[in-house]
Enzyme design. Sequence first.
Site, PDB file in Angstrom:
ATOM      1  N   GLY A 158     104.341  54.576 131.650  1.00 47.79           N
ATOM      2  CA  GLY A 158     104.675  54.446 130.238  1.00 47.79           C
ATOM      3  C   GLY A 158     105.270  53.115 129.891  1.00 47.79           C
ATOM      4  O   GLY A 158     105.984  52.505 130.661  1.00 47.79           O
ATOM      5  N   CYS A 159     104.910  52.708 128.706  1.00 51.43           N
ATOM      6  CA  CYS A 159     105.428  51.530 127.995  1.00 51.43           C
ATOM      7  C   CYS A 159     106.539  50.680 128.592  1.00 51.43           C
ATOM      8  O   CYS A 159     107.682  50.742 128.124  1.00 51.43           O
ATOM      9  CB  CYS A 159     105.945  52.015 126.659  1.00 51.43           C
ATOM     10  SG  CYS A 159     104.721  51.803 125.427  1.00 51.43           S
ATOM     11  N   GLY A 160     106.244  49.882 129.557  1.00 48.68           N
ATOM     12  CA  GLY A 160     107.276  48.967 130.031  1.00 48.68           C
ATOM     13  C   GLY A 160     108.388  49.688 130.754  1.00 48.68           C
ATOM     14  O   GLY A 160     109.427  49.138 131.036  1.00 48.68           O
ATOM     15  N   CYS A 196     109.074  54.881 125.008  1.00 51.38           N
ATOM     16  CA  CYS A 196     107.957  54.443 124.157  1.00 51.38           C
ATOM     17  C   CYS A 196     106.888  55.435 123.719  1.00 51.38           C
ATOM     18  O   CYS A 196     105.754  55.372 124.215  1.00 51.38           O
ATOM     19  CB  CYS A 196     107.227  53.366 124.915  1.00 51.38           C
ATOM     20  SG  CYS A 196     107.762  51.781 124.386  1.00 51.38           S
TER      21      CYS A 196
END
Lengths: 264, 264
Positions: A105-107, B106
């Site tokens: 997931g996202c960073g 996120c």
Amino acid sequence: MDNETEKVSITKYEGDTREVIEDVIVREYPVTLILNNEELVTMLCTPEKFDYLAIGFLMSEGLIASKDEIRLVIVDDIRGVVRVEIKQDNPELKDAIFKRLITSGCGRGASFYNAADVRDRVKIETDLRLTPGQVTSIMKEFQHRSELFKRTGGVHSAALTDGNEILIFSEDIGRHNAIDKIFGECTMKEIPLDDKVVVTSGRISSEILLKVARRKIPILISKSAPTNQGVKLAEELGITVAGFVRGSRMSVYANDWRITVHDG
Amino acid sequence: MDNETEKVSITKYEGDTREVIEDVIVREYPVTLILNNEELVTMLCTPEKFDYLAIGFLMSEGLIASKDEIRLVIVDDIRGVVRVEIKQDNPELKDAIFKRLITSGCGRGASFYNAADVRDRVKIETDLRLTPGQVTSIMKEFQHRSELFKRTGGVHSAALTDGNEILIFSEDIGRHNAIDKIFGECTMKEIPLDDKVVVTSGRISSEILLKVARRKIPILISKSAPTNQGVKLAEELGITVAGFVRGSRMSVYANDWRITVHDG
């Protein structure tokens, strides 16, 4: 009122002049994915194409590889629940799922630092080529299609194209979700991906690159910037990356050989 | 060469004219957070302020509440590891951590759908007020400071301000990371937050809103759009949200009473 947006009353300022007006903002909706009767994850998304999002997510996480493995998909729009049943012969799958979700997931993940994950991938050598004009035309069409963004400024878009026209388009508050929706739809409709181009409004990080590489996409184009790890992986995995595609300009960061300038 | 960027050779197109040039792209770096000798999470981030990122992350996840709880922070820049030791009397903490991590991050989380999480929060009633001119001046200064974005187009920025000047500024490939770095720095330097304003380049989703609410920030301003859940939570929790702050314009989505137009 459509499902993707909500009307709100806002105070708009220009300098010290204020005005109360009605505005449109994008909706954010929690959808819970239940896999083989166990709650897997809750995603915040734009409330449309829940089924494609769920299937795309499962594929991106490596939990299913093809439509054949899917037994059942039931969407409960009202409660925001997608139930998916897949063929599952491996009892250790659940542990693997949770382990993977923690590191994704996202960073906030690093699946690719699992060296095997990259090493096992076959370099993409597909001989699909585009002219610079095709790339910029696709981006123009892509931005034209982005209705929700125009109305709310709050979403990412993704599209699948054969280089000439946009075949599938999706929008979501999450850039990962937008791409997962595309891949989910392709899976359900059995559209081959290895001769297609993916377009994204978002940045090309290592995670986006790996998501695309998993589906054997040879060309990835974005109106935004790539990261160094995105570019490094693109080089290694044979994927052409064009970024900052704006107007008649673009920057090609990896595998430039797929961009060919035709003579007059 | 600084630590945050990397030089690469790219092919730049304008129409059919191509040119190979050297360009600068943003670096993406994995940093692993080890909490009390157990690996907690690997984050992809811009390689600077690892210590602030780690502390900000732990606070955003609710694992520590103040500097007093931190025993030790050791950063290994080379290996990309941050070791944090915190006071931990509760043996069930680890399970809670992992449970929380699965449901966070996120657009892949839903911590706020844990109703208690919102219900237990006290509404922010801080009487900090800004004029529209202060908001737009802060945003101008904020964008001026965003050096890395100007060079690479690939990062998000976040800042802490008292309404007059920017006190702390950070950039990161992740919008959550950029804000966590700000909060981590404030914790380490014992800078109070409940009378400050947070500025972000990113969208205001429910997750960003909750991150800011946890630190009792009364005003949040962004050059981007909010989501409906971000606005709803801002209203409930007493936070003023200004979005699309661009030039002399802005849209205030919640708790407009903190934006006051002073008479001549």
